[in-house]
Design a protein around this motif. Structure first.
Motif, PDB file in Angstrom:
ATOM      1  N   LEU A 102     -74.669   8.142 -14.200  1.00 30.97           N
ATOM      2  CA  LEU A 102     -74.368   6.935 -13.458  1.00 30.97           C
ATOM      3  C   LEU A 102     -73.124   6.362 -14.130  1.00 30.97           C
ATOM      4  O   LEU A 102     -73.191   5.801 -15.220  1.00 30.97           O
ATOM      5  N   MET A 103     -71.965   6.579 -13.506  1.00 31.16           N
ATOM      6  CA  MET A 103     -70.667   6.342 -14.148  1.00 31.16           C
ATOM      7  C   MET A 103     -70.043   5.021 -13.734  1.00 31.16           C
ATOM      8  O   MET A 103     -69.674   4.838 -12.577  1.00 31.16           O
ATOM      9  N   ASP A 104     -69.935   4.107 -14.691  1.00 30.17           N
ATOM     10  CA  ASP A 104     -69.179   2.879 -14.462  1.00 30.17           C
ATOM     11  C   ASP A 104     -67.702   3.263 -14.443  1.00 30.17           C
ATOM     12  O   ASP A 104     -67.249   4.028 -15.286  1.00 30.17           O
ATOM     13  N   ILE A 105     -66.962   2.758 -13.499  1.00 31.60           N
ATOM     14  CA  ILE A 105     -65.572   3.157 -13.350  1.00 31.60           C
ATOM     15  C   ILE A 105     -64.653   2.383 -14.287  1.00 31.60           C
ATOM     16  O   ILE A 105     -63.675   2.922 -14.789  1.00 31.60           O
ATOM     17  N   HIS A 106     -64.970   1.125 -14.564  1.00 30.45           N
ATOM     18  CA  HIS A 106     -64.090   0.287 -15.378  1.00 30.45           C
ATOM     19  C   HIS A 106     -64.653   0.129 -16.788  1.00 30.45           C
ATOM     20  O   HIS A 106     -65.438  -0.775 -17.055  1.00 30.45           O
ATOM     21  N   MET A 107     -64.268   1.047 -17.673  1.00 33.20           N
ATOM     22  CA  MET A 107     -64.674   0.996 -19.070  1.00 33.20           C
ATOM     23  C   MET A 107     -63.419   1.046 -19.929  1.00 33.20           C
ATOM     24  O   MET A 107     -62.410   1.614 -19.524  1.00 33.20           O
ATOM     25  N   MET A 130     -64.224  10.436  -5.545  1.00 36.14           N
ATOM     26  CA  MET A 130     -64.495  11.753  -4.980  1.00 36.14           C
ATOM     27  C   MET A 130     -63.446  12.765  -5.437  1.00 36.14           C
ATOM     28  O   MET A 130     -63.775  13.902  -5.776  1.00 36.14           O
ATOM     29  N   ASN A 131     -62.192  12.335  -5.499  1.00 38.91           N
ATOM     30  CA  ASN A 131     -61.116  13.220  -5.981  1.00 38.91           C
ATOM     31  C   ASN A 131     -61.306  13.612  -7.437  1.00 38.91           C
ATOM     32  O   ASN A 131     -60.856  14.680  -7.857  1.00 38.91           O
ATOM     33  N   ALA A 132     -61.963  12.751  -8.211  1.00 37.04           N
ATOM     34  CA  ALA A 132     -62.227  13.045  -9.625  1.00 37.04           C
ATOM     35  C   ALA A 132     -63.437  13.961  -9.798  1.00 37.04           C
ATOM     36  O   ALA A 132     -63.747  14.372 -10.912  1.00 37.04           O
ATOM     37  N   GLY A 133     -64.128  14.268  -8.696  1.00 36.40           N
ATOM     38  CA  GLY A 133     -65.263  15.186  -8.773  1.00 36.40           C
ATOM     39  C   GLY A 133     -66.619  14.528  -8.780  1.00 36.40           C
ATOM     40  O   GLY A 133     -67.632  15.183  -9.040  1.00 36.40           O
ATOM     41  N   MET A 134     -66.670  13.235  -8.483  1.00 37.69           N
ATOM     42  CA  MET A 134     -67.963  12.561  -8.445  1.00 37.69           C
ATOM     43  C   MET A 134     -68.701  12.941  -7.160  1.00 37.69           C
ATOM     44  O   MET A 134     -68.093  13.277  -6.159  1.00 37.69           O
ATOM     45  N   ASN A 135     -70.027  12.867  -7.227  1.00 32.93           N
ATOM     46  CA  ASN A 135     -70.862  13.290  -6.112  1.00 32.93           C
ATOM     47  C   ASN A 135     -71.230  12.170  -5.147  1.00 32.93           C
ATOM     48  O   ASN A 135     -71.457  12.420  -3.968  1.00 32.93           O
ATOM     49  N   GLU A 136     -71.338  10.969  -5.673  1.00 31.41           N
ATOM     50  CA  GLU A 136     -71.773   9.825  -4.866  1.00 31.41           C
ATOM     51  C   GLU A 136     -71.001   8.597  -5.332  1.00 31.41           C
ATOM     52  O   GLU A 136     -70.441   8.575  -6.431  1.00 31.41           O
ATOM     53  N   PHE A 137     -71.024   7.557  -4.495  1.00 30.58           N
ATOM     54  CA  PHE A 137     -70.288   6.328  -4.774  1.00 30.58           C
ATOM     55  C   PHE A 137     -71.166   5.130  -4.434  1.00 30.58           C
ATOM     56  O   PHE A 137     -71.683   5.032  -3.319  1.00 30.58           O
ATOM     57  N   ALA A 170     -63.015  14.798 -17.139  1.00 32.57           N
ATOM     58  CA  ALA A 170     -63.334  15.501 -18.393  1.00 32.57           C
ATOM     59  C   ALA A 170     -64.637  16.275 -18.274  1.00 32.57           C
ATOM     60  O   ALA A 170     -64.742  17.410 -18.747  1.00 32.57           O
ATOM     61  N   ILE A 171     -65.635  15.686 -17.630  1.00 34.12           N
ATOM     62  CA  ILE A 171     -66.915  16.385 -17.435  1.00 34.12           C
ATOM     63  C   ILE A 171     -66.711  17.623 -16.570  1.00 34.12           C
ATOM     64  O   ILE A 171     -67.228  18.701 -16.862  1.00 34.12           O
ATOM     65  N   ARG A 172     -65.946  17.502 -15.499  1.00 34.65           N
ATOM     66  CA  ARG A 172     -65.712  18.638 -14.602  1.00 34.65           C
ATOM     67  C   ARG A 172     -64.933  19.760 -15.285  1.00 34.65           C
ATOM     68  O   ARG A 172     -65.008  20.908 -14.860  1.00 34.65           O
ATOM     69  N   GLN A 173     -64.233  19.453 -16.362  1.00 30.17           N
ATOM     70  CA  GLN A 173     -63.474  20.474 -17.091  1.00 30.17           C
ATOM     71  C   GLN A 173     -64.267  21.116 -18.223  1.00 30.17           C
ATOM     72  O   GLN A 173     -63.783  22.054 -18.853  1.00 30.17           O
ATOM     73  N   LEU A 174     -65.482  20.649 -18.474  1.00 27.61           N
ATOM     74  CA  LEU A 174     -66.314  21.239 -19.517  1.00 27.61           C
ATOM     75  C   LEU A 174     -66.720  22.654 -19.109  1.00 27.61           C
ATOM     76  O   LEU A 174     -66.864  22.947 -17.922  1.00 27.61           O
ATOM     77  N   PRO A 175     -66.943  23.528 -20.083  1.00 31.67           N
ATOM     78  CA  PRO A 175     -67.398  24.879 -19.745  1.00 31.67           C
ATOM     79  C   PRO A 175     -68.884  24.888 -19.380  1.00 31.67           C
ATOM     80  O   PRO A 175     -69.637  24.022 -19.792  1.00 31.67           O
ATOM     81  N   ALA A 180     -72.625  22.216 -17.758  1.00 30.37           N
ATOM     82  CA  ALA A 180     -72.337  20.787 -17.928  1.00 30.37           C
ATOM     83  C   ALA A 180     -71.324  20.302 -16.902  1.00 30.37           C
ATOM     84  O   ALA A 180     -71.372  19.153 -16.470  1.00 30.37           O
ATOM     85  N   SER A 181     -70.433  21.170 -16.477  1.00 31.49           N
ATOM     86  CA  SER A 181     -69.415  20.769 -15.503  1.00 31.49           C
ATOM     87  C   SER A 181     -70.011  20.495 -14.124  1.00 31.49           C
ATOM     88  O   SER A 181     -69.359  19.890 -13.276  1.00 31.49           O
ATOM     89  N   LEU A 182     -71.242  20.912 -13.907  1.00 27.43           N
ATOM     90  CA  LEU A 182     -71.903  20.731 -12.611  1.00 27.43           C
ATOM     91  C   LEU A 182     -72.802  19.502 -12.564  1.00 27.43           C
ATOM     92  O   LEU A 182     -73.431  19.228 -11.542  1.00 27.43           O
ATOM     93  N   LEU A 183     -72.879  18.767 -13.662  1.00 26.17           N
ATOM     94  CA  LEU A 183     -73.727  17.591 -13.751  1.00 26.17           C
ATOM     95  C   LEU A 183     -73.379  16.600 -12.637  1.00 26.17           C
ATOM     96  O   LEU A 183     -72.215  16.243 -12.476  1.00 26.17           O
ATOM     97  N   PRO A 184     -74.356  16.181 -11.821  1.00 27.07           N
ATOM     98  CA  PRO A 184     -74.051  15.212 -10.768  1.00 27.07           C
ATOM     99  C   PRO A 184     -73.570  13.890 -11.362  1.00 27.07           C
ATOM    100  O   PRO A 184     -74.144  13.395 -12.335  1.00 27.07           O
ATOM    101  N   ILE A 185     -72.531  13.338 -10.762  1.00 30.75           N
ATOM    102  CA  ILE A 185     -71.956  12.072 -11.225  1.00 30.75           C
ATOM    103  C   ILE A 185     -71.990  11.079 -10.071  1.00 30.75           C
ATOM    104  O   ILE A 185     -71.452  11.351  -9.001  1.00 30.75           O
ATOM    105  N   VAL A 186     -72.628   9.937 -10.308  1.00 31.53           N
ATOM    106  CA  VAL A 186     -72.697   8.861  -9.329  1.00 31.53           C
ATOM    107  C   VAL A 186     -71.809   7.720  -9.810  1.00 31.53           C
ATOM    108  O   VAL A 186     -72.045   7.152 -10.869  1.00 31.53           O
ATOM    109  N   ALA A 187     -70.777   7.405  -9.036  1.00 35.66           N
ATOM    110  CA  ALA A 187     -69.862   6.316  -9.379  1.00 35.66           C
ATOM    111  C   ALA A 187     -70.544   4.974  -9.154  1.00 35.66           C
ATOM    112  O   ALA A 187     -71.254   4.784  -8.175  1.00 35.66           O
ATOM    113  N   LEU A 188     -70.298   4.048 -10.067  1.00 35.19           N
ATOM    114  CA  LEU A 188     -70.797   2.687  -9.945  1.00 35.19           C
ATOM    115  C   LEU A 188     -69.640   1.759 -10.275  1.00 35.19           C
ATOM    116  O   LEU A 188     -69.129   1.784 -11.394  1.00 35.19           O
TER     117      LEU A 188
END
Length: 99
Positions: free
Chosen positions: A25-30, A70-77, A41-46, A49-57
């Motif tokens: 659950l990824m906060d966008i403004h940190m 979505m362009n950064a590879g997140m799954n949901e918003f 960075a997560i999507r570039q991991l080997p 781990a690179s497939l871990l679902p990411i939900v933007a918050l």
């Protein structure tokens, strides 16, 4: 299991790298590293781990904000304030994909 970060610099921690988390659950403004850069960075991991679902918050609710996530590879918003029923739907959808 859960992990958290107040700076966004955690994508390289063992918690994410060995996929001990089910989703992010990824906060966008940190500080230090924003959620967009952390997702990239997560999507570039080997490995899996690179497939871990990411939900933007985020407080940003514009179409451009969602597209950037979505362009950064997140799954949901999701935008703040969080709509709890919608959060439940997103989590159920992402958990059903990962299990």
């Amino acid at each position: 299991m859960y992990c958290w970060s107040t700076t966004g610099k955690w994508p390289l921690t063992p918690c994410v790298q060995i996929r001990r988390s089910t989703f992010v659950l990824m906060d966008i403004h940190m500080p230090v590293m924003n959620g967009i850069d952390a997702a990239i960075a997560i999507r570039q991991l080997p490995g899996p781990a690179s497939l871990l679902p990411i939900v933007a918050l985020t407080a940003g609710a514009l179409q451009e904000d969602e597209q950037a996530c979505m362009n950064a590879g997140m799954n949901e918003f999701l935008s703040k304030p969080v709509d709890v029923p919608k959060l439940r739907q997103v989590l159920a959808r992402q958990l059903s994909v990962t299990h």
